[in-house]
Design an enzyme around this catalytic site. Structure first.
Site, PDB file in Angstrom:
ATOM      1  CG  ASP A  95      37.042  40.479  52.947  1.00  0.00           C
ATOM      2  OD1 ASP A  95      37.588  40.867  51.889  1.00  0.00           O
ATOM      3  OD2 ASP A  95      35.940  40.913  53.338  1.00  0.00           O
ATOM      4  CD  GLU A 117      37.703  46.290  55.957  1.00  0.00           C
ATOM      5  OE1 GLU A 117      37.613  47.443  55.493  1.00  0.00           O
ATOM      6  OE2 GLU A 117      37.441  45.256  55.309  1.00  0.00           O
ATOM      7  CD  GLU A 131      34.778  37.715  49.174  1.00  0.00           C
ATOM      8  OE1 GLU A 131      35.117  38.100  48.031  1.00  0.00           O
ATOM      9  OE2 GLU A 131      33.852  36.895  49.356  1.00  0.00           O
ATOM     10  CG  HIS A 208      30.789  42.975  42.448  1.00  0.00           C
ATOM     11  ND1 HIS A 208      30.462  44.049  43.237  1.00  0.00           N
ATOM     12  CD2 HIS A 208      31.729  42.280  43.126  1.00  0.00           C
ATOM     13  CE1 HIS A 208      31.175  44.010  44.347  1.00  0.00           C
ATOM     14  NE2 HIS A 208      31.949  42.951  44.316  1.00  0.00           N
ATOM     15  NE  ARG A 210      33.575  33.976  43.279  1.00  0.00           N
ATOM     16  CZ  ARG A 210      34.549  34.672  43.856  1.00  0.00           C
ATOM     17  NH1 ARG A 210      34.305  35.342  44.964  1.00  0.00           N
ATOM     18  NH2 ARG A 210      35.758  34.705  43.321  1.00  0.00           N
ATOM     19  CG  HIS A 241      32.273  43.024  38.274  1.00  0.00           C
ATOM     20  ND1 HIS A 241      32.788  41.843  37.793  1.00  0.00           N
ATOM     21  CD2 HIS A 241      33.001  43.327  39.375  1.00  0.00           C
ATOM     22  CE1 HIS A 241      33.775  41.444  38.575  1.00  0.00           C
ATOM     23  NE2 HIS A 241      33.931  42.321  39.543  1.00  0.00           N
TER      24      HIS A 241
END
Length: 369
Positions: A95, A117, A131, A208, A210, A241
């Site tokens: 993704d 996937e 994603e 991490h 967003r 991160h």
């Protein structure tokens, strides 16, 4: 038969590396590897670990690049490569923006696309962002859909994908995991060398995303702080991160605490071995939800939803949300209730047996030879 594999980030590289190796070793297949280097340094670490040398490297990474810039650079960069190589199929993974752009570039050249996937969904186009839409749009461009689980297959069927184009394979991340985890593993990181894994319970943390930046992350780190303060036999390890906003929040809430170790990001192999030595995992990562259960490690997912509900249903993963109290209570349960811990640790991983790559290659041979 010529098969081109395209990826650009560390997560893609981890999950596609064992597949590239399988393609390289299969008679009758000419394997071509193209990387976009959407993530440069982290990608190179994985290529080195799995001893892979790309045939093409678009090297698109630039400081502070936008999603639009990544997309356009991959589209333009791949055009010449695809016109030169004319593969029978291009394999993309998951993704990322590289995934979507590579699928689009292949479509423009009328080259078949295999989506590894395939079929993961949250049905919220902004979570995870970008994603969710990357994988949905890639699915509309794909000719072969390699779905890790039965649920992923059903998602694709509901969207109108023909049944004979979907193949349940398991997840290639399990193939990769089994190649790098080593029980007597010795860490090079100075902090990890000092951890008493035998007598302390280690919680590994990753955070991490967003959508967790800001208040959510403060809640998550607040829960971790409470756990560290209450349980004296617990060590918490957080490979931070590189995002400055993530680091700022982590340092504000967790820096200087006893038994809380804020360290730099780990390369793939040491991180997998850290998980193997941990008591349980707190994460907002997708891949860790698939990997940790194969190691017998419970996972608390600090998100409001997951595109991997199979693990929740199997009992290996619990959705902890992003509220401090809930994360704290679920962590406390794992630390104080041996039965609750055992139920999660001993549940069967729904994501496969480490042979996904073989199944994907078998499908390609049957469909394209």
């Amino acid at each position: 038969m010529k098969v081109m594999t395209v990826f650009g980030t560390r997560p893609e590289a981890i999950k596609m590396a064992p597949l590239v190796k399988q393609l390289n070793e299969t008679e009758g297949i000419q394997s071509v590897l193209c990387v976009t280097a959407q993530h440069r340094e982290m990608l190179d670490q994985v290529l080195e670990l799995f001893q892979l040398t790309p045939d093409y490297d678009l090297n698109i990474m630039k400081p502070n690049q936008t999603i639009s810039q990544i997309t356009s650079n991959v589209l333009v960069g791949l055009e010449e490569v695809l016109q030169k190589e004319r593969p029978d199929v291009v394999l993309v993974h998951g993704d990322t923006t590289t995934t979507f752009a590579a699928a689009m570039a292949s479509f423009y050249q009328q080259i078949k696309v295999g989506h590894v996937e395939a079929g993961l969904r949250t049905y919220d186009k902004y979570s995870p962002y970008p994603e969710e839409m990357n994988r949905v749009l890639t699915g509309h461009l794909a000719d072969f859909h390699f779905a890790p689980t039965e649920r992923n297959r059903k998602n694709l069927l509901r969207e109108g994908v023909p049944e004979d184009k979907i193949f349940i394979t398991g997840n290639t991340v399990i193939d990769a995991l089994f190649q790098v985890v080593d029980k007597p593993y010795e860490f090079e990181d100075k902090t990890l060398k000092t951890i008493d894994f035998e007598n302390h319970r280690v919680i590994t943390v990753t955070c991490h995303r967003r959508e967790n930046l800001g208040e959510n992350m403060e809640q998550i780190f607040g829960a971790i702080r409470r756990i560290a303060e209450e349980f004296q036999d617990v060590e918490i390890i957080y490979p931070m991160h590189m995002n400055p906003k993530v680091r700022e929040t982590a340092n504000k809430i967790l820096q200087g605490m006893d038994r809380v170790h804020l360290i730099d990001p780990l390369q793939y192999q040491p991180f997998e071995n850290l998980m193997a030595k941990s008591y349980f995992i707190i994460t907002d990562s997708g891949g860790i939800q698939e990997e940790a259960p194969s190691l017998g490690k419970p996972v608390l997912v600090v998100r409001r939803e997951t595109e991997r509900p199979e693990a929740v249903e199997a009992g290996t993963v619990k959705l902890a949300g992003v509220e401090m109290e809930n994360i704290y209570q679920l962590s406390k349960e794992l630390l104080t209730d041996p039965t609750a811990y055992a139920v999660m640790a001993q549940s069967m991983n729904p994501y496969g047996d480490g042979h996904a790559c073989e199944r994907i290659v078998d499908v390609l041979k049957k469909k394209l030879s």
